[in-house]
Design a protein around this motif. Structure first.
Motif, PDB file in Angstrom:
ATOM      1  N   PRO A  99       0.746  -1.290  -0.019  1.00  0.00           N
ATOM      2  CA  PRO A  99       0.074   0.101  -0.095  1.00  0.00           C
ATOM      3  C   PRO A  99       0.926   1.073   0.205  1.00  0.00           C
ATOM      4  CG  PRO A  99       0.051  -0.890   2.247  1.00  0.00           C
ATOM      5  CD  PRO A  99       0.668  -1.879   1.290  1.00  0.00           C
ATOM      6  N   ALA A 100       0.276   2.371  -0.304  1.00  0.00           N
ATOM      7  CA  ALA A 100       0.961   3.552  -0.139  1.00  0.00           C
ATOM      8  C   ALA A 100       1.186   3.914   1.106  1.00  0.00           C
ATOM      9  CB  ALA A 100       0.028   4.811  -0.810  1.00  0.00           C
ATOM     10  N   PRO A 101       2.436   4.329   1.528  1.00  0.00           N
ATOM     11  CA  PRO A 101       3.268   4.698   2.884  1.00  0.00           C
ATOM     12  C   PRO A 101       2.344   5.689   3.380  1.00  0.00           C
ATOM     13  CG  PRO A 101       4.512   5.450   1.163  1.00  0.00           C
ATOM     14  CD  PRO A 101       3.590   4.609   0.391  1.00  0.00           C
ATOM     15  N   ASP A 102       1.830   6.626   2.453  1.00  0.00           N
ATOM     16  CA  ASP A 102       1.103   7.784   3.337  1.00  0.00           C
ATOM     17  C   ASP A 102      -0.385   7.450   3.404  1.00  0.00           C
ATOM     18  OD1 ASP A 102      -0.195   7.638   0.630  1.00  0.00           O
ATOM     19  OD2 ASP A 102       0.169   9.735   0.202  1.00  0.00           O
ATOM     20  N   SER A 103      -0.836   6.308   3.518  1.00  0.00           N
ATOM     21  CA  SER A 103      -2.109   5.785   4.051  1.00  0.00           C
ATOM     22  C   SER A 103      -2.501   6.218   5.388  1.00  0.00           C
ATOM     23  CB  SER A 103      -2.512   4.453   3.606  1.00  0.00           C
ATOM     24  OG  SER A 103      -3.897   4.166   4.147  1.00  0.00           O
ATOM     25  N   ARG A 104      -3.613   7.040   5.729  1.00  0.00           N
ATOM     26  CA  ARG A 104      -3.983   7.217   6.913  1.00  0.00           C
ATOM     27  C   ARG A 104      -4.533   5.947   7.829  1.00  0.00           C
ATOM     28  NH1 ARG A 104      -6.931  13.172   6.151  1.00  0.00           N
ATOM     29  NH2 ARG A 104      -5.432  14.128   5.133  1.00  0.00           N
ATOM     30  N   LYS A 105      -4.731   4.887   7.052  1.00  0.00           N
ATOM     31  CA  LYS A 105      -5.259   3.735   7.719  1.00  0.00           C
ATOM     32  C   LYS A 105      -4.306   2.750   7.862  1.00  0.00           C
ATOM     33  CE  LYS A 105     -10.007   4.102   5.663  1.00  0.00           C
ATOM     34  NZ  LYS A 105     -10.925   3.657   4.776  1.00  0.00           N
ATOM     35  N   PRO A 106      -4.228   1.899   8.929  1.00  0.00           N
ATOM     36  CA  PRO A 106      -3.191   0.949   9.176  1.00  0.00           C
ATOM     37  C   PRO A 106      -3.280  -0.401   8.281  1.00  0.00           C
ATOM     38  CG  PRO A 106      -4.457   0.756  11.046  1.00  0.00           C
ATOM     39  CD  PRO A 106      -4.982   2.233  10.067  1.00  0.00           C
ATOM     40  N   ALA A 107      -2.616  -1.138   8.010  1.00  0.00           N
ATOM     41  CA  ALA A 107      -2.833  -2.647   7.208  1.00  0.00           C
ATOM     42  C   ALA A 107      -2.763  -3.576   8.412  1.00  0.00           C
ATOM     43  CB  ALA A 107      -1.312  -2.792   6.469  1.00  0.00           C
ATOM     44  N   ILE A 108      -3.314  -4.683   8.308  1.00  0.00           N
ATOM     45  CA  ILE A 108      -3.318  -5.592   9.259  1.00  0.00           C
ATOM     46  C   ILE A 108      -2.829  -6.970   8.641  1.00  0.00           C
ATOM     47  CG2 ILE A 108      -5.131  -7.113  10.511  1.00  0.00           C
ATOM     48  CD1 ILE A 108      -7.108  -4.952  10.161  1.00  0.00           C
ATOM     49  N   LEU A 109      -1.932  -7.562   9.435  1.00  0.00           N
ATOM     50  CA  LEU A 109      -1.264  -8.893   8.852  1.00  0.00           C
ATOM     51  C   LEU A 109      -1.529 -10.015   9.738  1.00  0.00           C
ATOM     52  CD1 LEU A 109       0.486  -6.418   7.784  1.00  0.00           C
ATOM     53  CD2 LEU A 109       2.567  -7.853   7.988  1.00  0.00           C
ATOM     54  N   VAL A 110      -2.132 -10.956   9.127  1.00  0.00           N
ATOM     55  CA  VAL A 110      -2.701 -12.135   9.892  1.00  0.00           C
ATOM     56  C   VAL A 110      -1.936 -13.417   9.432  1.00  0.00           C
ATOM     57  CG1 VAL A 110      -4.706 -13.374  10.528  1.00  0.00           C
ATOM     58  CG2 VAL A 110      -4.963 -10.983   9.811  1.00  0.00           C
ATOM     59  N   GLY A 111      -1.205 -14.008  10.500  1.00  0.00           N
ATOM     60  CA  GLY A 111      -0.314 -15.199   9.900  1.00  0.00           C
ATOM     61  C   GLY A 111      -0.803 -16.304  10.985  1.00  0.00           C
ATOM     62  N   GLY A 112      -0.727 -17.516  10.350  1.00  0.00           N
ATOM     63  CA  GLY A 112      -0.888 -18.695  11.206  1.00  0.00           C
ATOM     64  C   GLY A 112      -0.032 -19.881  10.616  1.00  0.00           C
ATOM     65  N   GLY A 113       0.417 -20.396  11.552  1.00  0.00           N
ATOM     66  CA  GLY A 113       1.532 -21.600  11.348  1.00  0.00           C
ATOM     67  C   GLY A 113       2.502 -21.285  10.292  1.00  0.00           C
ATOM     68  N   VAL A 114       2.690 -22.052   9.433  1.00  0.00           N
ATOM     69  CA  VAL A 114       4.009 -21.808   8.611  1.00  0.00           C
ATOM     70  C   VAL A 114       3.720 -20.815   7.513  1.00  0.00           C
ATOM     71  CG1 VAL A 114       5.251 -23.846   8.881  1.00  0.00           C
ATOM     72  CG2 VAL A 114       3.410 -23.584   7.139  1.00  0.00           C
ATOM     73  N   GLN A 178     -11.478  -9.380  14.079  1.00  0.00           N
ATOM     74  CA  GLN A 178     -12.758  -8.761  14.217  1.00  0.00           C
ATOM     75  C   GLN A 178     -12.617  -7.291  14.896  1.00  0.00           C
ATOM     76  OE1 GLN A 178     -15.867 -10.231  12.708  1.00  0.00           O
ATOM     77  NE2 GLN A 178     -16.290  -8.161  12.751  1.00  0.00           N
ATOM     78  N   ASP A 179     -11.927  -7.374  15.735  1.00  0.00           N
ATOM     79  CA  ASP A 179     -11.534  -6.059  16.597  1.00  0.00           C
ATOM     80  C   ASP A 179     -10.900  -5.055  15.753  1.00  0.00           C
ATOM     81  OD1 ASP A 179     -13.039  -7.290  18.871  1.00  0.00           O
ATOM     82  OD2 ASP A 179     -11.096  -7.813  19.920  1.00  0.00           O
ATOM     83  N   GLU A 180      -9.786  -5.455  15.084  1.00  0.00           N
ATOM     84  CA  GLU A 180      -9.161  -4.592  14.119  1.00  0.00           C
ATOM     85  C   GLU A 180      -9.923  -4.126  13.008  1.00  0.00           C
ATOM     86  OE1 GLU A 180      -6.187  -3.340  14.803  1.00  0.00           O
ATOM     87  OE2 GLU A 180      -5.920  -4.586  16.750  1.00  0.00           O
ATOM     88  N   LEU A 181     -10.812  -4.959  12.284  1.00  0.00           N
ATOM     89  CA  LEU A 181     -11.402  -4.350  11.323  1.00  0.00           C
ATOM     90  C   LEU A 181     -12.625  -3.354  11.633  1.00  0.00           C
ATOM     91  CD1 LEU A 181     -12.265  -7.698   9.679  1.00  0.00           C
ATOM     92  CD2 LEU A 181     -10.742  -5.916   8.674  1.00  0.00           C
ATOM     93  N   ALA A 182     -12.863  -3.500  13.001  1.00  0.00           N
ATOM     94  CA  ALA A 182     -13.894  -2.497  13.692  1.00  0.00           C
ATOM     95  C   ALA A 182     -13.510  -1.186  13.494  1.00  0.00           C
ATOM     96  CB  ALA A 182     -14.493  -3.022  14.873  1.00  0.00           C
ATOM     97  N   ARG A 183     -12.008  -1.144  13.576  1.00  0.00           N
ATOM     98  CA  ARG A 183     -11.094   0.164  13.589  1.00  0.00           C
ATOM     99  C   ARG A 183     -10.761   0.729  12.163  1.00  0.00           C
ATOM    100  NH1 ARG A 183      -9.718  -1.987  18.802  1.00  0.00           N
ATOM    101  NH2 ARG A 183      -7.882  -3.071  18.137  1.00  0.00           N
ATOM    102  N   ASP A 184     -11.302  -0.165  11.068  1.00  0.00           N
ATOM    103  CA  ASP A 184     -10.863   0.321   9.868  1.00  0.00           C
ATOM    104  C   ASP A 184      -9.398  -0.024   9.373  1.00  0.00           C
ATOM    105  OD1 ASP A 184     -11.650   1.119   7.407  1.00  0.00           O
ATOM    106  OD2 ASP A 184     -11.971   3.129   7.913  1.00  0.00           O
ATOM    107  N   ALA A 185      -9.119  -0.305   8.161  1.00  0.00           N
ATOM    108  CA  ALA A 185      -7.871  -0.515   7.650  1.00  0.00           C
ATOM    109  C   ALA A 185      -7.817  -0.563   6.352  1.00  0.00           C
ATOM    110  CB  ALA A 185      -7.543  -2.134   8.101  1.00  0.00           C
ATOM    111  N   VAL A 186      -6.724  -0.324   5.661  1.00  0.00           N
ATOM    112  CA  VAL A 186      -6.188   0.053   4.376  1.00  0.00           C
ATOM    113  C   VAL A 186      -6.262  -1.260   3.550  1.00  0.00           C
ATOM    114  CG1 VAL A 186      -3.724  -0.130   4.479  1.00  0.00           C
ATOM    115  CG2 VAL A 186      -4.822   1.139   2.704  1.00  0.00           C
ATOM    116  N   ALA A 187      -5.962  -2.369   4.292  1.00  0.00           N
ATOM    117  CA  ALA A 187      -6.108  -3.618   3.658  1.00  0.00           C
ATOM    118  C   ALA A 187      -5.655  -4.875   4.747  1.00  0.00           C
ATOM    119  CB  ALA A 187      -5.278  -3.743   2.403  1.00  0.00           C
ATOM    120  N   VAL A 188      -6.084  -5.928   4.340  1.00  0.00           N
ATOM    121  CA  VAL A 188      -5.734  -7.182   5.168  1.00  0.00           C
ATOM    122  C   VAL A 188      -4.887  -7.892   4.361  1.00  0.00           C
ATOM    123  CG1 VAL A 188      -6.454  -9.366   6.586  1.00  0.00           C
ATOM    124  CG2 VAL A 188      -7.796  -7.090   6.757  1.00  0.00           C
TER     125      VAL A 188
END
Length: 258
Positions: A99-114, A178-188
Motif C-alpha cells: 500500500p501507499a506509505p501515506d495511507s491514513r489507515k493501518p494495514a493488518i497482517l494475519v499469520g497462522g502456522g507456517v 474482528q476487533d481490528e476491522l472495527a477500527r478500519d484498515a487499508v487492507a488485510v
C-alpha cells in the motif's frame, strides 16, 4: 530462471520447525514470493517443496526460509546440515501488493502456522517504508508461535492467540481480527491454513481489501504441471488459476472456497 545450487549456511531447528539459511546466487525477491527447494538426495523424493521467502540479501548471496517437517521432503530439508547442497528455483509467484506509505489507515497482517514467514518479510518491508500495521499471529500452542524474536528486532509486538490458551489470547486469530476491522484498515494481508484464510476472506468481503497467500501442493512451481489449481470468479465467470503463477497471493474477493 533455472535451478540453482546453494550451500546450507545454517539450519536452526526448534522442534519440527527449522530456519534454513542458504548461500549462493540470489535474485531479489518480494514478500509473498516462494522457491521450490530440494536437497542433493537423488530421485526420491523427486519433486521440490514450495517454501515462502522469509528474507534475502542478494548482495551477500543469502536467502532465508522457515519450514515445518511434515512429509518426506520437508523432513529431509529439516535435517540438512551446514555445508550440504540444496537446489532451488525462484523467486516464483505473484507477491503482496504494497500500500501507499501515506495511507491514513493501518494495514493488518494475519499469520497462522507456517504462513507466518512471508508476513514477517512483509512486516520488514512495511517498517522500511514507514507503513503502519498491526500483526496478528495465531497458533495451536505456544510452541507453534513463530519468529517472535525476528518481529521484536523489527520493533513489532504481535497480537498473539493460541487455541489452548498457553500464550496470549485463548482462541482463534479471527477474534482479534474482528476487533481490528472495527477500527478500519487499508487492507488485510494473510497467509496460513485454508480454514483461516476462508474465514479472513469472509470477514473482509465488501469491507476492506484482502490479499491472501494460498498454500497448495505443487509439482513444478512455474505453471506447467497444473497441480496447484484453485477456483476463482472474475467478471462473473468461474476460472481455474494456478497458485504458482497467478498466485500465491490472490484477492480474497475472487477465491471460490470449497
Amino acid at each position: 530462471m533455472g535451478l540453482r545450487p546453494y550451500t546450507v549456511a545454517s539450519n536452526v531447528r526448534r522442534g519440527p520447525y527449522s530456519t534454513l539459511v542458504l548461500e549462493g546466487e540470489v535474485a531479489p525477491s518480494e514478500p509473498g514470493q516462494f522457491y521450490m527447494l530440494r536437497g542433493d538426495w537423488g530421485a526420491d523424493p523427486l519433486l521440490g517443496r514450495p517454501l515462502s521467502v522469509l528474507g534475502d540479501d542478494p548482495r551477500r548471496g543469502v536467502i532465508r526460509f522457515l519450514l515445518k517437517a511434515v512429509g518426506e521432503g520437508t523432513r529431509r530439508l529439516h535435517a540438512l546440515e551446514p555445508g550440504e547442497k540444496v537446489f532451488a528455483l525462484g523467486p516464483l509467484g505473484r507477491p503482496f501488493a504494497i500500500p501507499a506509505p501515506d495511507s491514513r489507515k493501518p494495514a493488518i497482517l494475519v499469520g497462522g502456522g507456517v504462513g507466518v514467514p512471508p508476513l514477517v518479510y512483509l512486516a520488514e518491508r512495511f517498517v522500511q517504508e514507514g507503513i503502519t500495521f498491526t500483526f496478528l499471529q495465531g497458533a495451536r500452542t505456544r510452541e507453534d508461535l513463530l519468529l517472535l524474536e525476528e518481529l521484536a528486532e523489527l520493533g513489532v509486538k504481535p497480537v498473539v492467540t493460541t487455541e489452548d490458551g498457553s500464550e496470549g489470547i485463548r482462541g482463534l486469530v479471527t477474534a482479534p481480527l474482528q476487533d481490528e476491522l472495527a477500527r478500519d484498515a487499508v487492507a488485510v494481508y494473510a497467509c496460513g491454513p485454508e480454514g483461516m484464510l476462508k474465514a479472513v476472506a469472509g470477514m473482509c468481503r465488501g469491507k476492506v481489501p484482502s490479499h491472501l497467500s494460498l498454500e497448495a501442493r505443487m509439482g513444478c512451481g512455474y505453471g506447467v504441471c497444473l497441480g496447484c489449481v484453485v477456483t476463482v470468479v472474475r467478471g462473473g465467470k468461474t476460472l481455474y488459476e494456478r497458485v504458482c503463477q497467478e498466485g500465491p497471493v490472490f484477492d480474497g474477493e475472487v477465491v471460490l472456497w470449497p
